[in-house]
Structure formats: C-alpha cells, structure tokens
Design a protein around this motif. Sequence first.
Motif, PDB file in Angstrom:
ATOM      1  N   LEU A 194     -49.356-111.826  -7.127  1.00 16.47           N
ATOM      2  CA  LEU A 194     -49.515-110.644  -7.985  1.00 16.47           C
ATOM      3  C   LEU A 194     -48.212-109.888  -8.216  1.00 16.47           C
ATOM      4  O   LEU A 194     -48.099-109.144  -9.188  1.00 16.47           O
ATOM      5  CB  LEU A 194     -50.561-109.703  -7.386  1.00 16.47           C
ATOM      6  N   SER A 195     -47.237-110.063  -7.339  1.00 11.63           N
ATOM      7  CA  SER A 195     -45.964-109.367  -7.558  1.00 11.63           C
ATOM      8  C   SER A 195     -45.231-109.909  -8.781  1.00 11.63           C
ATOM      9  O   SER A 195     -44.284-109.287  -9.275  1.00 11.63           O
ATOM     10  CB  SER A 195     -45.069-109.467  -6.318  1.00 11.63           C
ATOM     11  N   SER A 196     -45.676-111.059  -9.300  1.00 15.07           N
ATOM     12  CA  SER A 196     -45.083-111.576 -10.535  1.00 15.07           C
ATOM     13  C   SER A 196     -45.379-110.659 -11.719  1.00 15.07           C
ATOM     14  O   SER A 196     -44.744-110.777 -12.775  1.00 15.07           O
ATOM     15  CB  SER A 196     -45.597-112.989 -10.835  1.00 15.07           C
ATOM     16  N   PHE A 197     -46.321-109.713 -11.544  1.00 14.78           N
ATOM     17  CA  PHE A 197     -46.615-108.766 -12.624  1.00 14.78           C
ATOM     18  C   PHE A 197     -45.471-107.780 -12.861  1.00 14.78           C
ATOM     19  O   PHE A 197     -45.485-107.036 -13.842  1.00 14.78           O
ATOM     20  CB  PHE A 197     -47.930-108.031 -12.351  1.00 14.78           C
ATOM     21  N   TRP A 198     -44.480-107.756 -11.974  1.00 13.26           N
ATOM     22  CA  TRP A 198     -43.265-107.001 -12.281  1.00 13.26           C
ATOM     23  C   TRP A 198     -42.597-107.569 -13.530  1.00 13.26           C
ATOM     24  O   TRP A 198     -41.960-106.835 -14.298  1.00 13.26           O
ATOM     25  CB  TRP A 198     -42.292-107.067 -11.098  1.00 13.26           C
ATOM     26  N   VAL A 199     -42.744-108.868 -13.728  1.00  9.63           N
ATOM     27  CA  VAL A 199     -42.176-109.499 -14.919  1.00  9.63           C
ATOM     28  C   VAL A 199     -42.922-109.038 -16.168  1.00  9.63           C
ATOM     29  O   VAL A 199     -42.314-108.841 -17.227  1.00  9.63           O
ATOM     30  CB  VAL A 199     -42.223-111.041 -14.800  1.00  9.63           C
ATOM     31  N   MET A 221     -48.856-108.378  -2.273  1.00 13.80           N
ATOM     32  CA  MET A 221     -47.933-107.270  -2.046  1.00 13.80           C
ATOM     33  C   MET A 221     -47.105-107.012  -3.306  1.00 13.80           C
ATOM     34  O   MET A 221     -46.737-107.949  -4.014  1.00 13.80           O
ATOM     35  CB  MET A 221     -46.999-107.589  -0.880  1.00 13.80           C
ATOM     36  N   PRO A 222     -46.794-105.736  -3.609  1.00 14.57           N
ATOM     37  CA  PRO A 222     -45.950-105.450  -4.782  1.00 14.57           C
ATOM     38  C   PRO A 222     -44.592-106.157  -4.704  1.00 14.57           C
ATOM     39  O   PRO A 222     -44.086-106.668  -5.686  1.00 14.57           O
ATOM     40  CB  PRO A 222     -45.783-103.928  -4.719  1.00 14.57           C
ATOM     41  N   MET A 223     -44.019-106.186  -3.474  1.00  9.83           N
ATOM     42  CA  MET A 223     -42.728-106.834  -3.269  1.00  9.83           C
ATOM     43  C   MET A 223     -42.462-106.913  -1.771  1.00  9.83           C
ATOM     44  O   MET A 223     -42.896-106.050  -1.022  1.00  9.83           O
ATOM     45  CB  MET A 223     -41.604-106.060  -3.969  1.00  9.83           C
ATOM     46  N   THR A 224     -41.772-107.924  -1.328  1.00 14.77           N
ATOM     47  CA  THR A 224     -41.405-108.040   0.075  1.00 14.77           C
ATOM     48  C   THR A 224     -39.892-108.218   0.170  1.00 14.77           C
ATOM     49  O   THR A 224     -39.211-108.440  -0.842  1.00 14.77           O
ATOM     50  CB  THR A 224     -42.097-109.254   0.738  1.00 14.77           C
ATOM     51  N   GLY A 225     -39.373-108.125   1.385  1.00 14.37           N
ATOM     52  CA  GLY A 225     -37.940-108.299   1.566  1.00 14.37           C
ATOM     53  C   GLY A 225     -37.465-109.656   1.113  1.00 14.37           C
ATOM     54  O   GLY A 225     -36.358-109.816   0.594  1.00 14.37           O
ATOM     55  N   LYS A 226     -38.326-110.646   1.261  1.00 15.47           N
ATOM     56  CA  LYS A 226     -37.978-112.014   0.887  1.00 15.47           C
ATOM     57  C   LYS A 226     -37.999-112.225  -0.625  1.00 15.47           C
ATOM     58  O   LYS A 226     -37.235-113.030  -1.159  1.00 15.47           O
ATOM     59  CB  LYS A 226     -38.948-112.980   1.572  1.00 15.47           C
ATOM     60  N   THR A 227     -38.906-111.507  -1.307  1.00 15.39           N
ATOM     61  CA  THR A 227     -39.073-111.747  -2.754  1.00 15.39           C
ATOM     62  C   THR A 227     -38.321-110.748  -3.631  1.00 15.39           C
ATOM     63  O   THR A 227     -38.265-110.923  -4.843  1.00 15.39           O
ATOM     64  CB  THR A 227     -40.565-111.690  -3.133  1.00 15.39           C
ATOM     65  N   ALA A 228     -37.743-109.695  -3.035  1.00 16.04           N
ATOM     66  CA  ALA A 228     -37.123-108.621  -3.832  1.00 16.04           C
ATOM     67  C   ALA A 228     -36.014-109.133  -4.746  1.00 16.04           C
ATOM     68  O   ALA A 228     -36.025-108.882  -5.955  1.00 16.04           O
ATOM     69  CB  ALA A 228     -36.598-107.531  -2.903  1.00 16.04           C
ATOM     70  N   LEU A 229     -35.042-109.853  -4.181  1.00 12.75           N
ATOM     71  CA  LEU A 229     -33.893-110.303  -4.990  1.00 12.75           C
ATOM     72  C   LEU A 229     -34.308-111.280  -6.089  1.00 12.75           C
ATOM     73  O   LEU A 229     -33.928-111.081  -7.256  1.00 12.75           O
ATOM     74  CB  LEU A 229     -32.829-110.932  -4.091  1.00 12.75           C
ATOM     75  N   PRO A 230     -35.087-112.336  -5.777  1.00 11.69           N
ATOM     76  CA  PRO A 230     -35.476-113.242  -6.872  1.00 11.69           C
ATOM     77  C   PRO A 230     -36.337-112.570  -7.939  1.00 11.69           C
ATOM     78  O   PRO A 230     -36.206-112.894  -9.125  1.00 11.69           O
ATOM     79  CB  PRO A 230     -36.250-114.362  -6.160  1.00 11.69           C
ATOM     80  N   LEU A 231     -37.180-111.615  -7.548  1.00 13.32           N
ATOM     81  CA  LEU A 231     -38.014-110.930  -8.543  1.00 13.32           C
ATOM     82  C   LEU A 231     -37.186-110.026  -9.445  1.00 13.32           C
ATOM     83  O   LEU A 231     -37.357-110.017 -10.668  1.00 13.32           O
ATOM     84  CB  LEU A 231     -39.104-110.109  -7.843  1.00 13.32           C
ATOM     85  N   ILE A 232     -36.292-109.252  -8.827  1.00 15.72           N
ATOM     86  CA  ILE A 232     -35.435-108.358  -9.628  1.00 15.72           C
ATOM     87  C   ILE A 232     -34.558-109.187 -10.566  1.00 15.72           C
ATOM     88  O   ILE A 232     -34.366-108.846 -11.740  1.00 15.72           O
ATOM     89  CB  ILE A 232     -34.569-107.475  -8.706  1.00 15.72           C
ATOM     90  N   SER A 233     -34.046-110.301 -10.059  1.00 15.98           N
ATOM     91  CA  SER A 233     -33.221-111.191 -10.888  1.00 15.98           C
ATOM     92  C   SER A 233     -34.027-111.730 -12.061  1.00 15.98           C
ATOM     93  O   SER A 233     -33.539-111.791 -13.196  1.00 15.98           O
ATOM     94  CB  SER A 233     -32.698-112.359 -10.046  1.00 15.98           C
ATOM     95  N   LEU A 234     -35.251-112.116 -11.769  1.00 16.72           N
ATOM     96  CA  LEU A 234     -36.117-112.676 -12.809  1.00 16.72           C
ATOM     97  C   LEU A 234     -36.410-111.645 -13.893  1.00 16.72           C
ATOM     98  O   LEU A 234     -36.368-111.945 -15.092  1.00 16.72           O
ATOM     99  CB  LEU A 234     -37.414-113.164 -12.175  1.00 16.72           C
ATOM    100  N   VAL A 235     -36.698-110.410 -13.475  1.00 12.62           N
ATOM    101  CA  VAL A 235     -36.982-109.351 -14.440  1.00 12.62           C
ATOM    102  C   VAL A 235     -35.763-109.075 -15.312  1.00 12.62           C
ATOM    103  O   VAL A 235     -35.862-108.953 -16.544  1.00 12.62           O
ATOM    104  CB  VAL A 235     -37.439-108.062 -13.725  1.00 12.62           C
ATOM    105  N   LEU A 236     -34.599-108.984 -14.689  1.00 14.56           N
ATOM    106  CA  LEU A 236     -33.375-108.718 -15.448  1.00 14.56           C
ATOM    107  C   LEU A 236     -33.058-109.851 -16.415  1.00 14.56           C
ATOM    108  O   LEU A 236     -32.720-109.624 -17.581  1.00 14.56           O
ATOM    109  CB  LEU A 236     -32.199-108.505 -14.492  1.00 14.56           C
TER     110      LEU A 236
END
Length: 494
Positions: free
Chosen positions: A70-75, A225-240
């Motif tokens: 579900l944290s992929s919804f940041w995208v 989870m909205p985001m975890t320490g492990k997924t924060a960088l790849p998710l933020i990178s993906l969004v950008l």
Amino acid sequence: MEYIICMVVYLLIMVGISVYTRRKTKSVNDFALGGRSIPPWMSAFSYGTSYFSAVILIGHAGKNGWTFGLSSFWVVAGNSFLGTYLAWKILGRKTREMTQRLNVATMPQFIGVRYKDQKLRYITSFIIFVFLVPYAASVYKGLGYLFQITFGIDEKIIMLIMTVVTAVYLFAGGFLAASIADFVQGCIMIVGIILLVIYILSYKSVDGIANGIHNLKAINPDLIMPMTGKTALPLISLVLMTSLGTWGLPQMISKFYTIKSEKFIPTATIVSTLFAILVTTGAYTMGSMSRLILGNVAPADDKGNIIFDKIIPLVLTQDGLMPTIVLAVLLIVILAASMSTLASLVLASSTTFVMDLVKPVAKDKFSEKQTVLLLRICCILFVAAAYILATGNSPILNLNALSWGVVSGSLLAPYLLGLYWKRATKAGVYISMVSAVLIMIGSVCIFGLNSPYITTMSAASIVLPNLVLIAVSLATKRMEDKHVAYIFNMKDVN
C-alpha cells in the motif's frame, strides 16, 4: 472471440483517425503542433495518456505494488499532484506564452533561443532522439508480456503489430492524429480502469478494501505501512523520477504549447489531474493486491529471480477474476495507453530531430512538403529502433529509468529555470547537462542497467542538475541585459 472483436474495432477506429487527419495535415505546423489549436479536453487527455502506459500499468504497478504494498500509493499522490496538477499549474501558462512569443515549437528551440546558443539546440535534440528510444522500448515490452500471456503469441509479434499501427496513424496525421487518438483512448481507459478496480477489490482473495488490507498485513505488516526505513529511499526516488521527471520530458511539455488558448489551461489542469488520480489508483490497487490474487507466489526465472514484468499479466488472466469481455476491454485499455505514449514519444523525438538538427545542418534547404515527408520517415525509423531495443532482456522499469534520467535530467533544469529565473546562464546549462548524463550513464556503467539502484540514480540525475545550474550560473557572467529583456518581455532587467 471477444478479444478479436475488441481489437478489430479499436484498430478500425485508429485507421479512421488516420484517414480523417491526413487531409488536415499539410504543413510542418500541422504535423508537429496540430496547428497549436488542440481543445482543452483533448490536451488534457493527451497529457494523461502520454503519461500513463504499459510502463505504469505493467512495469511500475507490478514491481512496486508487489514490493511496497500500500505504500506504493505515494506514487499515486506524486504522479497526480506533482507530475500532473503542479506541472500544468507552474509550467502550462508560462510555457505557452513564451513559446508563442518567441516563435519556438520544440524544447531544443526554446533552450537554444533562451540561452542564445544554437549548439544547445543541436545537443538537446540529439539527446531526445537517442534516449527516448529506451522509454519507447519499455512501452513495447509491457504490452508484449501481457499479450504473450493472454494469447500465447510471441511478444515480438505483438510488438511488431503495435509498431506498424502506430507508424501508420502517425505517418498520416502527425500531432492531430495523436491528439484525437489520445482522446478516444483516454475515454476507453476511464471505463477500463473503473472496471478493473471493481473486479480487483471483489476478487475472493481480496474481498474488499478492509479485508484486503488485513490479508496483506498477514503476509507482511510492512505491506500496509505508509513507509519504512527500508523503503523510504526507493519510494522517494520513485516518486521524484516518475513525477518531477515529467517536467523535463518533451512529449509532455508539448501539450502546454499546443493547447488552443491560455484560457483553457485551468480546464485542462483539472481534467488531467482527475484522469491521473483515476489511472494511478487503478494501477496501484491492482499492483498492491497482486500478492493476494497470486497467492503470494511471484513468477520467477530458472535462478529464482522474480520476473516483475509478468506479475500484472498473470493477475489479469487469473481464473475467476473477471469475465472475458471485461478482460478484452482491459487489454484494449493497456494497448490504447501504450500506443498513446509511444505516439507522443515518436512525435517528440522525430520533430526535434528534423526541426532542430537536420534542417539547421542542411541550412533549411528543405521545402515544406519535403520537411513533412522527412518527419514521417523519422517517425517510422524511431518506432523501428524502439522495437529492436525492446527485443532485449532489460526490465521495463530499468529502461524507463535510463530514459527519464538522461532526457529529463538534461532538459529539466535549463527549461524550468529558463522559464522563471533571469540569472540562469549558458555555462550553467552546459555543466548541468553534463552532470545529468554523467550521473545516469555512470550509474549504468558501474551498477548495470538491471541494478536495483537505477531508479534512485535516475531521480538524482533529474534533481541534482537544477542545483548545479543555479550554482554555476551564480558563479559565471550574467547574460546580456538586452537578451534577458527580450526573453522575459520586459523593458528593464531587475
């Protein structure tokens, strides 16, 4: 039979558009810009369908939905707000006004005029023509996987069919054909995505939003989870990468300066944003629930490596998920989205290559008729090159990251800061472009194209050149006041 009927109807519509627009496409302005008279709804749908293709529906939704849940919804939020709403809001009106006033028709032309250096025009047109090919290849691959699993037909045959159909309607009608096709395809996508969400959420192993969340948590709590320490960088990178990256892609920016009037931009902004919310929500609903639909068993190769690009095709063809006619509609949705994106890529690259590289080198010796013919030939060559690259083994997401990293990384800073910041200099542009290419190409050479870090490096190549351009511009000589006054339509330079 349902598949064949839907496919034939869709292809006949595309042929009809080709015939209709060929009679209206006679000049270079008609072919490349649609006469700068595209209505707001058509511009809005064209922006959306150029943005979202098999790359998001197959590549991104499959890998990111499976990996992040579900944290992929940041995208979804990033693509809708940053990639669409703010893009229209910040870039739309200013781009149309400046390109009209400066009499420029492409991003390389704008950058060349803005920084008073025609070499920049040639360099950027070369970058666009070469590095949009991997993006087009990623579109092909997404469609190929889906149709291969659905029909059992070799993906190369499906990609070849897509190549021929896209080449035909672009050869005939250029930008106008692509815009009308985008509107038709956008309408198809709306219907298909709504049906998709309904059937995904009602599937037995999902059983509604609440149960779906509960079942994902049972697999792994991190998936809800909205985001975890492990997924924060790849998710933020993906969004950008997928959101800010659109600000520097020529096929997206063209929608701003081809719209009929500046007064239509607010309408196009709202329609594009709503379209983005719908499509991305549908894609990532499907992706995040893919573990439940496939029983948490991902497709893998002989070495046990997950083949992320096959996740969504397997989800869509899962027994009992949806009626055959609905799947047929969804196949057309993905085909439509992919062809829209491919058409935009082909037009953007071919137009800049001919108008900003070939014609200036030939010292504008081509007649209007010869130029239009050359544009059509380049369209065919581009789709052929993309088809050849797509037959390789690189994953969809990685091809996409390479293309966006180089193209948007090279163009975003000169374009965005060139629109608003009077202090931006030619030296700053050159250094920022070099930094983007070095970051992206260097990353591929060091880590490899199939590296999990490729998205992060793509995001870095899009963001960091803006800082480089600012720093170098502040440290180098200002552009002459007279030129700055001309660019920004003012009497005095503040």
